[in-house]
Design a protein around this motif. Sequence first.
Motif, PDB file in Angstrom:
ATOM      1  N   LYS A  16      -9.099 -11.391   1.615  1.00 46.42           N
ATOM      2  CA  LYS A  16      -8.565 -10.921   2.904  1.00 46.42           C
ATOM      3  C   LYS A  16      -9.132  -9.544   3.200  1.00 46.42           C
ATOM      4  N   ARG A  17      -9.621  -9.404   4.410  1.00 45.24           N
ATOM      5  CA  ARG A  17     -10.154  -8.078   4.779  1.00 45.24           C
ATOM      6  C   ARG A  17      -9.654  -7.736   6.161  1.00 45.24           C
ATOM      7  N   VAL A  69      -7.472  -4.886   6.957  1.00 43.28           N
ATOM      8  CA  VAL A  69      -6.701  -3.651   6.988  1.00 43.28           C
ATOM      9  C   VAL A  69      -7.159  -2.820   8.173  1.00 43.28           C
ATOM     10  N   THR A  70      -6.286  -2.551   9.090  1.00 42.98           N
ATOM     11  CA  THR A  70      -6.682  -1.745  10.243  1.00 42.98           C
ATOM     12  C   THR A  70      -5.827  -0.499  10.355  1.00 42.98           C
ATOM     13  N   ALA A 102      -3.131   1.557   4.893  1.00 37.22           N
ATOM     14  CA  ALA A 102      -4.322   1.321   4.095  1.00 37.22           C
ATOM     15  C   ALA A 102      -4.499   2.387   3.025  1.00 37.22           C
ATOM     16  N   ARG A 119      -5.106   2.106  -0.700  1.00 31.31           N
ATOM     17  CA  ARG A 119      -5.382   0.712  -1.034  1.00 31.31           C
ATOM     18  C   ARG A 119      -6.839   0.360  -0.857  1.00 31.31           C
ATOM     19  N   PHE A 120      -7.577   1.217  -0.168  1.00 29.21           N
ATOM     20  CA  PHE A 120      -8.957   0.790   0.058  1.00 29.21           C
ATOM     21  C   PHE A 120      -9.883   1.192  -1.068  1.00 29.21           C
TER      22      PHE A 120
END
Lengths: 739, 155, 231
Positions: free
Chosen positions: A2-3, A5-6, A11, A14-15
């Motif tokens: 899953k990508r 994250v906006t 985020a 977590r990135f």
Amino acid sequence: MKRSVTEPQTAKGRFGMTRRRMILGGSLLGGALLVGYVATHPMQVVGAILSGGGTDPEPSAFGSFIRIDADGWVTIVNKQQELGQGIHAGLAAIITEELDADWDRVRVIDARSNFGAYGTQVTGASNSIATHWDSMRNAGAAARAMFVNAAAQRWNVPPGSIDVRDGVVTHAGSGQSAAFADLLEAASRQAPPQVPMLKDPSAYRLIGSERVRRKDSLAKSTGAQVYTQDVQRPNMLVAMVAHSPRFGGRLARFDASDALNVRGVVDVFAIDTGVAVLAETTYAARLGREALRIEWDDTDAEMRSSSDLFQYYHDIAEGRGDVQPADFETIGENADAPFEGDVVDFAFDFPYLAHAPMETLDCVAEINGWDVSITSGAHMATIDQVVAALTARTLPGKVDLEVIPAGGSFGRRGLPQSDYVAECVRIAQRVQGRAIKLIWTREDEMAGGYYRPMSHHRVWVQTRSDGLPERWRIHSVCQSVVPIPLMPNRLATEGISHSPYFSTATTVKGKIFTPSFPVVCSLWRSVGHSHTAMVMEHIIDQLARRADRDPAEYRRTLYQAAGDTRRIAVLDELLLRSEWDRPLEQGWARGLAVIEAFGTVVGQVAEVRLELGRPIVRRVVAVVDCGIAVAPDQIAAQMEGGVGFGLSAALFGAVTLKDGVVQETNFDSYPVVRMNEMPLVETHIIKSTNRPTGMGEPGVPPIAPAVANAILALTGVATKSLPFLSGNAATNAGFPMQS
Amino acid sequence: MYTISVNNQTYDVDEDGQTPLLWVLRDILKMTGTKYGCGIAQCGACTIHVDDQPMRSCTLPLEVASSYRITTIEAVEGTEVEAVRAAWVARDVPQCGFCQSGQIMSAVALLRTIPSPSDSDIDTAMSGNICRCATYNRIRAAIHDAAGTLKGAAE
Amino acid sequence: MSPSGPAEPRRRRFGIGFFFRTLGLIFVVVVILGLVYLLYPRPMLQSEPIEAPQAAAQVDHLRPVSDFDNIADLRARSVALFEEAGRVIQNPRCMNCHPRSDRPTQTDAVRAHTPWVSRGFDGGGEPTMRCSTCHQNENIEASGVPGNPLWHLAPIEMAWQGKTLGEICEQLLDPARSGMSREELLHHMAEDELVGWAWNPGGDRTPAPGTQQEFGAIIAAWLDTGGACPQ
């Protein structure tokens, strides 16, 4: 995966892997290797994990390091990294000596990373000759014995009566002789001896002779030598990464739309170290990166300037900081008791330094499922291989790491973190099946951290009535260069600890303060000695001056008290070769420094004058004791290079921060010594029968104190910080032409 | 589309006219002997000959280069080149070697202009080429050697 | 590489070495697992629209000639005009090419040119290190290296660095040093292409204030008012 994250708020954290997490990862890995070293038979443990690493070498009856062809040519496998220091020739010469092969018919190839075949492949701490002295001699001697035994059987004579020279096996009694090529098949059927007979050093024909020369000079004079930057693979893409301008900064948002419109740009995506741009050419990748719009989150970033950091360091050294010290040296009772009588107070500041190898950081990687294929000028191949495997979530044995010569490194490619290798693998993962060449620009390299750490040393010396030191107290402030938590910061005080200058002291107390903040540091050619040599050697000249004694004589007294015969021998030779007692012309002065680093003792005398406040160094006389000199010409080359490298740092080297942002980004703002500023270097080697020690780094540390001591002799003014020239002064006085 | 003459061959290159020739040589023509070291004409690793004059290819746009005859380390030739290469190898000048393409291109151009250069001539012609391994002593000696060879050959 | 020989004595299986080996192995495995956790890919940020930053273009204009009309004294007006022109003349863009030595300077900090270069016989560099080794006929964006077809140093007689504005003024008006008549001087200031580069220097260099046209007008007015020099 899953990508989606906006939302930056959610985020955050977590990135992916931040620099800090990367350091932590590297730390743990380093810790693992270290515990392996200390606690048990480390090679067995690591070997179990790495088994099958890399492509197997071509099978050879003569072991992993030697292949002999039907035409009699000997191919020697260089397991260490060739980054200019000429190690390929040094190791090959050791094998060739014991093998008694013909040096002119020896070629050297670079080993891939393969723990099983070659053991640990880590080049650093000037260790290559020292560590492989036995294994290389044994490899050569074992192969020689196989030829001797084969000949003995063929001619039916005792092996002891057979001689080998330049690849020809002879029996004097019967007048028979055969070349390696003639005996190749018979020799390869022989069992190698368990404990081969080694030559006595007095019998060396090749080692120590001027015949030991580089094998790569022609390729490096025609443009034919391939570096990582030059590697071509079909369909390859070039990658550049936009990194945070501040250490500890994180990616908050980015907009790739303009970048994707740049002709030749193929893809843009975030990775844990920033935003990667993939393009068909290097120029397109650069234009694409410039077209990115990025917002960085500086919440955890280092925002201070260099001046703030120095103030912080000064406070720490005076006990006003937030860093607890650790003792690194304690001699005598009550070493903490207050000083009395004649006490001299010294303070030194040293800046961050970038490595700035001519080839910037680069790496080629291609991932196909579980298989990772890498080409890199890998300084620490074994570690790079493990980090690549972990990053790609595969087994180290699935990583084929082709090691090729690097266009310099000076430590930058030799990080336990393997930062740029991991970055390259991350990017290659996104484009499975397609090769990626990661290129860091010069600006990326200089602003990218992993510097020689800045440091502050505060030293108090209580002197006796004869001017010799009676008590020492040293407070050193320096970040750690090895990312292992809780490990003593020994590399910041090497060169101070166990100094022979403590020999007349009744007490010595050394404390190291190790601050920690996001600016990342690492190994830089000569590591701690790059600053501690200046501390100790410049203090000694100042003490000698206060006592009105000759600095050479003052040193000799201390060396004698310490029983340091190697330093005495180097000092005496140095005084002779530099004509220490013969006065120089008006306006010129000599400066002296003698250091021991990586088991090697180096002394240098610099001839210096000042022009408009700017030191001009015209000549450096150097004496070295590095045990048995395997490759004298390369020892001289490393001395010349060490002086040039150390002088660059001493004259103008400084990476400075302004509000956390690195100010020096290229050779215009980070000048290095050029042709017109390079002194003539003369190298003299002390004859020795001791085991050889390293030469890649020990030439660097003495030059800064040698120049500072010459300036002290000229002007009576002591140097309290390096570089000698900063900002505009670094170029402004206008270096006149020499000679 | 630009037509450029490199090492006596012409090539059609479909790239932006502002592309530095360095990247055309390296990425398009795959001639990688010319190196990237700084990109701002400070280090000299990308030195090429433009109508026999040394120039830094990192700051030479493709559209300008197309009007000239370009020679790179791969194909530079002549008595000076032979003398320089022989001297470089005889003295083991290179260490890491990355800057040496540029050093040799500058040294050859120097000897073509001044066949017997003084130390000061060498400083002038060579101080635009950085060597981080600091092989400068040997570069200087090798240039003098090469000058001696050329002188001997001329007599 | 293991020829059969006499069997080595069997090592004890559960010695201290075994203990440490096992401990080391466990440690390494734990570390590897930790690393796998740390290095396990997390979701990455995606590109999202960000508004392009507005470049705050701020032109630092020279005062128009009419501004000086209210200075009644002609000489004072002339001096004031030259002082306004001095904002350009003493700007790094101009000073860098009027060095006091054979070596040019560079950057807004007016520091010595690196690498080491020297003016040579014609101000265009030594024969073996011409300006054109690096400088092209135009500013090169990719490298940041500035350029112009006329790129060269001012003659040493026209060295400005280290001089006061008044001294520079005297020097300009002295044909023996400037090599220029007043008409040629005006042309140099108002129309010379290399001088014009100062307003379009490329890279991150700060342009000279105003425009060449404004500067030309100031110089013309200064000459018209008698070409007086500041003290």
